[in-house]
Design an enzyme around this catalytic site. Structure first.
Site, PDB file in Angstrom:
ATOM      1  N   HIS A  79       1.251  -1.121  -0.414  1.00 36.46           N
ATOM      2  CA  HIS A  79      -0.472  -0.193   0.211  1.00 36.46           C
ATOM      3  C   HIS A  79       0.667   0.952   0.378  1.00 36.46           C
ATOM      4  O   HIS A  79       0.443   2.521  -0.376  1.00 36.46           O
ATOM      5  CB  HIS A  79      -0.887   0.303   0.924  1.00 36.46           C
ATOM      6  CG  HIS A  79      -1.804   0.767   1.319  1.00 36.46           C
ATOM      7  ND1 HIS A  79      -1.287   2.664   2.518  1.00 36.46           N
ATOM      8  CD2 HIS A  79      -2.930   1.756   1.064  1.00 36.46           C
ATOM      9  CE1 HIS A  79      -2.555   3.022   2.454  1.00 36.46           C
ATOM     10  NE2 HIS A  79      -2.875   3.476   0.713  1.00 36.46           N
ATOM     11  N   GLU A  82       2.014   1.812  -3.364  1.00 29.28           N
ATOM     12  CA  GLU A  82       0.458   2.645  -4.216  1.00 29.28           C
ATOM     13  C   GLU A  82       0.475   3.716  -4.354  1.00 29.28           C
ATOM     14  O   GLU A  82       1.017   4.306  -4.811  1.00 29.28           O
ATOM     15  CB  GLU A  82      -0.792   1.916  -3.491  1.00 29.28           C
ATOM     16  CG  GLU A  82      -1.726   2.773  -3.912  1.00 29.28           C
ATOM     17  CD  GLU A  82      -2.578   2.754  -3.474  1.00 29.28           C
ATOM     18  OE1 GLU A  82      -3.396   3.984  -3.246  1.00 29.28           O
ATOM     19  OE2 GLU A  82      -3.382   1.517  -2.636  1.00 29.28           O
ATOM     20  N   HIS A  83       0.743   4.493  -2.510  1.00 28.53           N
ATOM     21  CA  HIS A  83       1.145   5.952  -2.959  1.00 28.53           C
ATOM     22  C   HIS A  83       2.258   6.509  -3.610  1.00 28.53           C
ATOM     23  O   HIS A  83       1.526   7.854  -3.803  1.00 28.53           O
ATOM     24  CB  HIS A  83       1.260   6.107  -1.133  1.00 28.53           C
ATOM     25  CG  HIS A  83      -0.201   6.261  -0.635  1.00 28.53           C
ATOM     26  ND1 HIS A  83      -0.705   7.367  -0.097  1.00 28.53           N
ATOM     27  CD2 HIS A  83      -1.061   5.491  -0.173  1.00 28.53           C
ATOM     28  CE1 HIS A  83      -2.067   6.864   0.520  1.00 28.53           C
ATOM     29  NE2 HIS A  83      -2.049   5.275   0.242  1.00 28.53           N
ATOM     30  N   GLU A 159      -3.893   7.986   7.085  1.00 27.47           N
ATOM     31  CA  GLU A 159      -4.950   6.820   6.673  1.00 27.47           C
ATOM     32  C   GLU A 159      -5.521   5.682   7.760  1.00 27.47           C
ATOM     33  O   GLU A 159      -6.520   5.321   7.853  1.00 27.47           O
ATOM     34  CB  GLU A 159      -4.570   6.622   4.989  1.00 27.47           C
ATOM     35  CG  GLU A 159      -5.515   5.466   4.455  1.00 27.47           C
ATOM     36  CD  GLU A 159      -5.044   5.392   3.264  1.00 27.47           C
ATOM     37  OE1 GLU A 159      -5.836   4.138   2.717  1.00 27.47           O
ATOM     38  OE2 GLU A 159      -3.790   5.463   2.922  1.00 27.47           O
TER      39      GLU A 159
END
Length: 459
Positions: A79, A82-83, A159
Site C-alpha cells: 500500500h 501504491e502511494h 490513513e
C-alpha cells in the site's frame, strides 16, 4: 449475447520469431462486448473489452502483489508503494501526473488488496492515449525518491488513524486477524504504525523491483477502445521504459494453494469508546476458485444481501436492534471467509448475536425454502448486471479475471451459472459453511461482564 472464442493470431519479426500473441476470448455481437488478450514477449498481458456505444474508457494496470506477499517487517509495503507511484517519474512530477488527468476531466486512483493492486484512470475515449501514457509511466518509471517516502509516511499514518476512527471498517480487519491470525492474510493491508515507521526507501524500492515485473502485470482497458491501438500504445510506453527486455519471459500463473483455516470458537474484543458495538460473527468460507462459490453467493444474498434477507428482517425490521446488518464473503486463492456484520447498542449486542447465531444454525440444519432461494437467485443476477454498467466496472472484471483466474467469463455465462444453482446445492453449502463453529470479533465499549459472555455466541 457473447460467445466464447479461442481464435489466436501471432505477429512475427523478419527473423520469424513470434513477438506477440492475440486471442479473442469472448466474441460479442457486432464487436460489442468482445474481449481480446494480447501477450507480449516480455510476459505483459493486455486485455480489452470493446463497447463502441459509450464515450468513455477506463484503463488500468493490475499487479499480482498484495499484502499477503509481505513479510511481518514489510507489512504495509504494498500500500505504501501504491502511494509512491503517484509521486513522480523521470518524465513527470506528482503535480504533472494529477494535472494531466484533471485537465481532461478524468479521474485517476488506485487500490491495494490482499492479493493484488490496481492503478486506473477513467477518461473520455479521445483521451485514452493520455491515460495510457500516464499510468504506464507511473508503473514503469517511478523514482521512489527518499524525500517522497518520508513525506508520504505521514499521509499513510493519517490513513491508518482514519481507519481506526471508523470501527465499522476496522472490525473487518479484526475479524481477518481473528480467523487467520498473525499471517500475511490476517494482517491489515495498510500495515501498522510500527511497520510504516520502520519501512525504509531501500526496502520499498526492492519490493517495487521484485513485484512490478511485466510478467506479474495485467493491463486492462474497457469502453470505446480499439484493441490493436491499445496494444501499440502500451507496448510503446513499456519499450520506452526498457521494461520488456526479457523477450523469453512468460506471465506468472494465477495464485493457487490449499490453505485450511482451522480457527473455531475464537473471540477477539477491542475496547473502544464508541456509541455502537460493531460485531462480526463468522467462519471459514470458500476459495475464489471453488465451484461451490456460486451457491455460496446465492446463500449469502438470501441470508444478508438486502432488505428482504433473513438477517435484515429478523434483526432490523422485526426487532429494530440494528441499523446496519448484512453478511458477506471474501474469497482468496486458497481459502475464504464468511461473515455477518451488525452495528448495535452495546446493551443489545448479546441479543443481536443470539439472533444471528440462531439463524445461521437454523439455515445450516434446515436449509432455505425454495422461495427464498429463487428470490436470492434473481437478486444476485440483477445486481451482477447492474454492477457492470460503467467502463470502470468492466475494466475491473476483465483485469481481475485475467490476473486471478487466467480466463474470462461473459456476463451471459455468469448469469447462466447463477441461474443453474439448485436449492440442493445451496442447502449443501449451507451445511458445509454455516455448520462450522464460528468465531467472533467485537469493537465497542463493552463492560467486563458483557465481554465475558461473548463466548456464548460461539459455543
Amino acid at each position: 449475447m457473447t460467445s466464447r472464442s479461442t481464435r489466436k493470431t501471432a505477429r512475427t519479426s523478419s527473423e520469424g520469431r513470434a513477438v506477440a500473441r492475440t486471442q479473442t476470448l469472448l466474441k460479442g455481437e457486432n464487436g460489442i462486448g468482445t474481449v481480446r488478450r494480447t501477450t507480449l514477449p516480455g510476459g505483459l498481458r493486455i486485455v480489452t473489452e470493446t463497447l463502441p456505444s459509450v464515450r468513455s474508457a477506463t484503463f488500468g494496470i493490475w499487479a499480482n502483489v498484495g499484502s499477503r506477499d509481505e513479510t511481518p517487517a514489510l507489512n504495509g509495503a504494498t500500500h505504501y508503494l501504491e502511494h509512491l507511484l503517484f509521486k513522480g517519474t523521470a518524465k513527470r512530477s506528482a503535480l504533472d501526473i494529477s494535472s494531466a488527468i484533471d485537465a481532461v476531466g478524468g479521474e485517476m486512483n488506485a487500490f491495494t488488496a490482499k492479493e493484488y493492486t490496481c492503478y486506473y484512470a477513467r477518461v473520455l475515449d479521445t483521451d485514452l492515449p493520455l491515460a495510457i501514457d500516464v499510468v504506464c509511466d507511473m508503473l514503469t518509471g517511478s523514482l521512489i525518491d527518499a524525500a517522497d517516502v518520508d513525506a508520504e509516511r505521514g499521509v499513510i499514518l493519517e490513513e491508518i488513524a482514519m481507519t481506526e476512527d471508523d470501527p465499522g471498517d476496522c472490525v473487518h480487519d479484526l475479524f481477518a486477524h481473528t480467523m487467520l491470525g498473525d499471517t500475511p492474510l490476517g494482517r491489515p493491508v495498510l500495515g501498522t504504525v510500527d511497520t510504516i515507521n520502520a519501512l525504509t526507501r531501500d526496502q520499498i524500492a526492492r519490493f517495487y523491483k521484485k513485484h512490478y515485473d511485466p510478467t506479474r502485470l495485467v493491463v486492462a482497458a474497457a469502453g470505446n477502445v480499439d484493441h490493436a491501438k491499445v496494444v501499440r500504445q502500451v507496448r510503446a510506453a513499456f519499450d520506452r521504459a526498457g521494461a520488456l527486455h526479457r523477450t523469453d519471459a512468460t506471465p506468472v500463473a494465477p495464485r493457487s494453494g490449499a490453505r485450511t483455516i482451522r480457527t473455531a470458537g475464537r473471540v477477539e474484543v477491542l475496547g473502544r469508546k464508541t456509541e455502537q458495538a460493531h460485531v462480526v460473527l463468522g467462519m471459514p468460507g470458500l476459495a475464489r476458485t471453488d465451484d461451490r462459490r456460486w451457491a455460496l453467493g446465492v446463500l449469502n444474498t438470501a441470508l444478508g444481501g438486502g432488505m428482504s434477507s433473513r438477517l435484515f428482517q429478523e434483526v432490523r425490521e422485526k426487532r429494530g436492534l440494528a441499523y446496519s446488518v448484512y453478511s458477506y464473503t471474501s474469497g482468496y486463492a486458497d481459502c475464504g471467509l464468511f461473515g455477518v456484520y451488525a452495528g448495535c447498542r452495546p446493551s443489545q449486542v448479546h441479543d443481536v448475536l443470539k439472533i444471528c447465531r440462531d439463524e445461521l444454525d437454523k439455515v445450516a440444519s434446515e436449509g432455505l425454502p425454495d422461495e427464498e432461494i429463487s428470490r436470492a437467485v434473481g437478486q444476485l443476477a440483477g445486481s451482477t448486471v447492474l454492477g457492470l454498467e460503467d467502463t470502470g466496472a468492466l475494466m475491473n472484471r476483465i483485469g481481475k479475471s485475467e490476473l486471478c483466474w487466467g480466463d474470462q467469463m461473459s456476463v451471459d455465462d455468469m448469469l447462466a451459472r447463477i441461474a443453474a444453482v439448485t436449492p440442493d446445492e445451496v442447502r449443501e453449502v449451507a451445511r458445509d459453511v454455516l455448520g462450522q463453529r464460528p468465531s467472533l470479533s467485537v469493537i465497542g465499549p463493552l463492560k467486563d461482564k458483557q465481554a465475558a459472555r461473548l463466548h456464548e455466541a460461539v459455543s
